[in-house]
Design a protein around this motif. Structure first.
Motif, mmCIF file in Angstrom:
data_model
loop_
_atom_site.group_PDB
_atom_site.id
_atom_site.type_symbol
_atom_site.label_atom_id
_atom_site.label_comp_id
_atom_site.label_asym_id
_atom_site.label_seq_id
_atom_site.Cartn_x
_atom_site.Cartn_y
_atom_site.Cartn_z
ATOM 1 N N VAL A 175 0.865 -1.185 0.000
ATOM 2 C CA VAL A 175 0.000 0.000 0.000
ATOM 3 C C VAL A 175 0.896 1.227 0.000
ATOM 4 O O VAL A 175 1.725 1.400 0.899
ATOM 5 N N ILE A 176 0.746 2.044 -1.029
ATOM 6 C CA ILE A 176 1.540 3.262 -1.144
ATOM 7 C C ILE A 176 0.706 4.425 -0.621
ATOM 8 O O ILE A 176 -0.394 4.671 -1.113
ATOM 9 N N VAL A 177 1.214 5.104 0.391
ATOM 10 C CA VAL A 177 0.474 6.205 1.000
ATOM 11 C C VAL A 177 1.082 7.534 0.557
ATOM 12 O O VAL A 177 2.193 7.890 0.946
ATOM 13 N N CYS A 178 0.357 8.247 -0.303
ATOM 14 C CA CYS A 178 0.777 9.584 -0.713
ATOM 15 C C CYS A 178 0.379 10.539 0.402
ATOM 16 O O CYS A 178 -0.785 10.571 0.796
ATOM 17 N N SER A 179 1.324 11.299 0.920
ATOM 18 C CA SER A 179 1.004 12.185 2.050
ATOM 19 C C SER A 179 0.028 13.272 1.645
ATOM 20 O O SER A 179 -0.905 13.583 2.368
ATOM 21 N N GLY A 180 0.266 13.873 0.466
ATOM 22 C CA GLY A 180 -0.584 14.985 0.049
ATOM 23 C C GLY A 180 -0.232 16.255 0.797
ATOM 24 O O GLY A 180 0.723 16.289 1.588
ATOM 25 N N THR A 181 -1.004 17.293 0.547
ATOM 26 C CA THR A 181 -0.765 18.596 1.158
ATOM 27 C C THR A 181 -2.066 19.088 1.777
ATOM 28 O O THR A 181 -3.045 19.299 1.065
ATOM 29 N N LEU A 182 -2.068 19.229 3.087
ATOM 30 C CA LEU A 182 -3.255 19.724 3.794
ATOM 31 C C LEU A 182 -4.514 18.959 3.380
ATOM 32 O O LEU A 182 -5.528 19.548 2.997
ATOM 33 N N ALA A 183 -4.404 17.634 3.438
ATOM 34 C CA ALA A 183 -5.534 16.729 3.167
ATOM 35 C C ALA A 183 -5.980 16.702 1.701
ATOM 36 O O ALA A 183 -7.048 16.201 1.380
ATOM 37 N N ARG A 184 -5.147 17.253 0.815
ATOM 38 C CA ARG A 184 -5.454 17.179 -0.621
ATOM 39 C C ARG A 184 -4.358 16.394 -1.331
ATOM 40 O O ARG A 184 -3.198 16.436 -0.938
ATOM 41 N N PHE A 185 -4.729 15.722 -2.410
ATOM 42 C CA PHE A 185 -3.783 14.981 -3.220
ATOM 43 C C PHE A 185 -2.691 15.903 -3.760
ATOM 44 O O PHE A 185 -2.969 17.000 -4.231
ATOM 45 N N ALA A 186 -1.436 15.443 -3.710
ATOM 46 C CA ALA A 186 -0.305 16.210 -4.250
ATOM 47 C C ALA A 186 0.290 15.460 -5.435
ATOM 48 O O ALA A 186 0.673 14.294 -5.319
#
Lengths: 237, 237
Positions: A141-152
């Motif tokens: 499972v690859i977890v993209c952190s994102g930026t302030l709860a939005r996809f980056a």
């Protein structure tokens, strides 16, 4: 190998990562910092959700602790480092323990911590982590952190790159999110930096003057390090 | 026009849609049902989160109410329709009020209800909704319903198609998620059905025998209807 991608730190549930190998990505800039600091000899990196948590860690430790991270992209008052991988030089970090808190990446680490194993991935250490996942063979499972709860976009691009390399070496069953990002990477692999630079977060960093950071974080396979989470601390495998 | 995309119903916050026009997509199959039922003369469709909510609506109404929807892709016992757009024929729905509950699409409607205006979009009524958004001119948030809190490729493809058409007519500023899906659509627009059929949810429907539904839901611009939410009821604009 089943491959799934979670688009943001906040949507990574325990159930989603349980029994699988998790990979956390925060290209701009937390996991790039982790790769650079590890490659430059840091003994361990402890991620914290809050500034207070990091400060308390330093207070409670009998060993010297350096602190790093950011709020609103900038260095936190009283901390040793900001969130630029360029600051984590061998001179500064060799043999040191570092506490780090960031807005997105450390949240992703916390939410994915229930995985069988958790690795920190950036473009800087792409092949090293991919090789480790191939060795393990478990579902990923690859977890993209994102930026302030939005996809980056930059995290999605790195996820796609990892999937492409996994697919080159083993048979993979992709979730819809994994399929989307693998095709996105295939389409853009010739112009990685250009695409990455158009992301909302990259444009913000450029406006704030972090141009060198962006160049650095776009470098692929600069380091052969696999940062793995061990009892709350990221250490070199 | 700013365009943002939310990947799943569950991640659509009030703050994300407030002051904007929202578009909810559940290609397989809720918003396709809505487009078909509206085009075939249904007076209104009321989305419910639970089977009990829909049943109570029928009990409390002085007017005849039909009920539709699904659990685990199949028709709910005692309901008039399942979640196949092919069931909502003119003979069955003309002039009728319908209560519907589904696993994903009705959740998205509920979570996006704070938007300035909320429209239901599928491939079946793509251009009609796009024209409405262009008339309005306000910022747009596209809410992909997804499947069981995961991103669904078919919704992403439809979102990308809408963005491509908006961009053809006006200047758009895309969030990272909107950019990702617009490029995904551009790459796959020549083979829409093939790509849509590889989604996890499409493969499940095919295994369950809903082949005709899939063909139907892949039809672009079959209907010139704009379903808009008005006091909890989807009605033809």
């Amino acid at each position: 190998m089943n491959i799934d991608v979670v688009f943001t730190a906040q949507t990574c549930s325990k159930e989603r990562v349980k029994g699988k190998n998790a990979v956390v990505i925060d290209v701009l800039r937390f996991t790039s910092v982790v790769a650079a600091a590890m490659a430059n000899g840091a003994k361990g990196i402890v991620p914290f959700l809050s500034v207070e948590g990091a400060e308390q860690y330093r207070k409670d430790s009998t060993e010297e602790i350096l602190l790093g991270g950011e709020r609103a992209c900038n260095k936190i008052p009283g901390f040793d480092f900001g969130n630029s991988p360029l600051e984590y030089t061998p001179e500064a970090v060799e043999g040191k323990l570092i506490g780090i808190t960031t807005t997105n990446g450390t949240v992703a680490i916390g939410n994915a911590a229930e995985a069988t194993a958790l690795y920190a991935l950036s473009l800087l250490n792409l092949q090293a982590v991919v090789d480790r996942l191939l060795d393990g063979g478990e579902d990923v499972v690859i977890v993209c952190s994102g930026t302030l709860a939005r996809f980056a976009l930059e995290d999605g691009l790195c996820a796609g790159a990892a999937i492409a390399r996994l697919m080159a070496d083993t048979t993979c069953e992709l979730s819809d999110s994994a399929y989307l990002l693998s095709t996105f990477y295939e389409q853009n692999k010739g112009t990685l930096k250009a695409v990455l630079s158009r992301s909302v977060h990259a444009r913000r960093l450029l406006r704030l003057g972090y141009t060198e950071d962006l160049d650095y974080c776009c470098t692929v396979d600069k380091f052969d390090v696999v940062p793995v989470l061990n009892k709350g601390m990221l250490m070199r495998l």
